[in-house]
Design an enzyme around this catalytic site. Structure first.
Site, short mmCIF file in Angstrom:
data_model
loop_
_atom_site.label_atom_id
_atom_site.label_comp_id
_atom_site.label_asym_id
_atom_site.label_seq_id
_atom_site.Cartn_x
_atom_site.Cartn_y
_atom_site.Cartn_z
N SER A 180 0.78 -1.07 -0.09
CA SER A 180 -0.10 0.05 -0.03
C SER A 180 0.84 1.35 -0.07
O SER A 180 2.06 1.25 0.26
CB SER A 180 -0.77 0.19 1.29
OG SER A 180 -1.43 -1.13 1.27
N1 SAH Z 1 -0.73 -4.96 4.18
C1 SAH Z 1 0.01 -5.09 2.77
C2 SAH Z 1 -0.59 -4.98 1.49
C3 SAH Z 1 -1.52 -6.02 1.47
S1 SAH Z 1 -2.03 -6.20 -0.21
C4 SAH Z 1 1.34 -4.71 2.95
O1 SAH Z 1 1.63 -3.95 3.83
O2 SAH Z 1 2.21 -4.55 2.04
C5 SAH Z 1 -3.38 -7.21 0.24
C6 SAH Z 1 -3.25 -8.80 0.68
O3 SAH Z 1 -4.44 -9.30 0.88
C7 SAH Z 1 -2.53 -9.64 -0.45
O4 SAH Z 1 -1.25 -10.03 -0.21
C8 SAH Z 1 -3.56 -10.89 -0.75
O5 SAH Z 1 -2.83 -12.02 -0.87
C9 SAH Z 1 -4.18 -10.74 0.84
N2 SAH Z 1 -5.50 -11.45 0.78
C10 SAH Z 1 -6.42 -11.42 -0.19
N3 SAH Z 1 -7.40 -12.12 0.05
C11 SAH Z 1 -7.03 -12.77 1.60
C12 SAH Z 1 -7.78 -13.76 2.35
N4 SAH Z 1 -8.81 -14.02 1.96
N5 SAH Z 1 -7.04 -14.17 3.43
C13 SAH Z 1 -5.96 -13.68 3.60
N6 SAH Z 1 -5.06 -12.53 2.66
C14 SAH Z 1 -5.72 -12.16 1.75
#
Ligand code: SAH
Length: 215
Positions: free
Chosen positions: A62
């Site tokens: 992000s």
């Molecule tokens: N917080 C992160 C950015 C997250 S991007 C950072 O600081 O870099 C969103 C993430 O959510 C992705 O890695 C994706 O794999 C995860 N995601 C999506 N659906 C999910 C689920 N059902 N359970 C766990 N993770 C999930």
């Protein structure tokens, strides 16, 4: 720190402040956590820009000012047990770990979890646990949580996450049907139910059910 690094850090913090991150504790936490190690490959040299960037598994780290705003909205205290859904690079979790007692962060991609763990170890962070799991079900074995942060967008707040909030707890998450624009909302659990407020428009990758296959 070299003068160039000091300058870069100052600009990074200035960008956060000018985009509305004002909480002193959040700014301090973000000053401590170097975003560099969380961005690899082609985009590594842009780690200090206030931009979302691609990471492994087709996911996104992000934008720092959005990380700051969401962290602020959570109103974390030093006693809190926090769940983050969507470890991604691990950057947001490392910041939460500066502010909370304990952080659990889950991702459906095992590779992202493994890579984030390595960085947490290098940083000497001992209060953050990264786990491969489908976060749409929360993390029942560690529930309930004081704070929950979801960094992937669902159509509605997932029921298991609402159920895993403590009374007095806060959850911040993007919701919306579109892949392009979602609303970042804050949910508070009170004695009688849940209160919702909308913070702003955001854009996150979707929350996907089920674990991802190893690639
Ligand atoms: N917080 C992160 C950015 C997250 S991007 C950072 O600081 O870099 C969103 C993430 O959510 C992705 O890695 C994706 O794999 C995860 N995601 C999506 N659906 C999910 C689920 N059902 N359970 C766990 N993770 C999930």
């Amino acid at each position: 720190m070299t003068p160039a690094e000091a300058e870069r850090k100052m600009q990074f913090l200035f960008a956060l402040r000018s985009r509305g991150v004002t909480d002193r504790r959040v700014l301090e936490a973000m000053e401590k956590v170097d975003r560099g190690p969380f961005v690899r490959g082609l985009f590594a040299n842009r780690a200090y820009e206030d931009m979302p960037l691609p990471i492994a598994c087709g996911q996104t780290i992000s934008q720092p000012s959005v990380v700051g705003m969401m962290t602020e909205a959570l109103q974390i205290t030093a006693r809190d047990k926090v769940l983050e859904v969507g470890t991604g690079s691990g950057y947001q979790a490392a910041i939460l770990a500066q502010l909370a007692r304990r952080v659990y962060t889950v991702d459906r991609h095992a590779r992202l979890v493994r890579e984030a763990r390595l960085i947490f170890d290098e940083m000497g962070l001992t209060n953050v646990m990264a786990i491969t799991a489908d976060g749409s079900f929360g993390l029942p074995e560690q529930a309930p949580f004081d704070r929950i942060l979801v960094t992937a967008a669902a159509e509605d707040p997932p029921g298991p996450l609402l159920a895993q909030m403590k009374e007095g707890g806060i959850m911040v998450l993007p919701v919306g049907q579109s892949d392009h624009v979602q609303s970042l909302i804050r949910v508070r659990r009170t004695a009688s139910g849940y209160e919702y407020d909308e913070l702003r428009k955001v854009r996150f990758v979707p929350l996907v059910e089920g674990l991802a296959r190893e690639t």
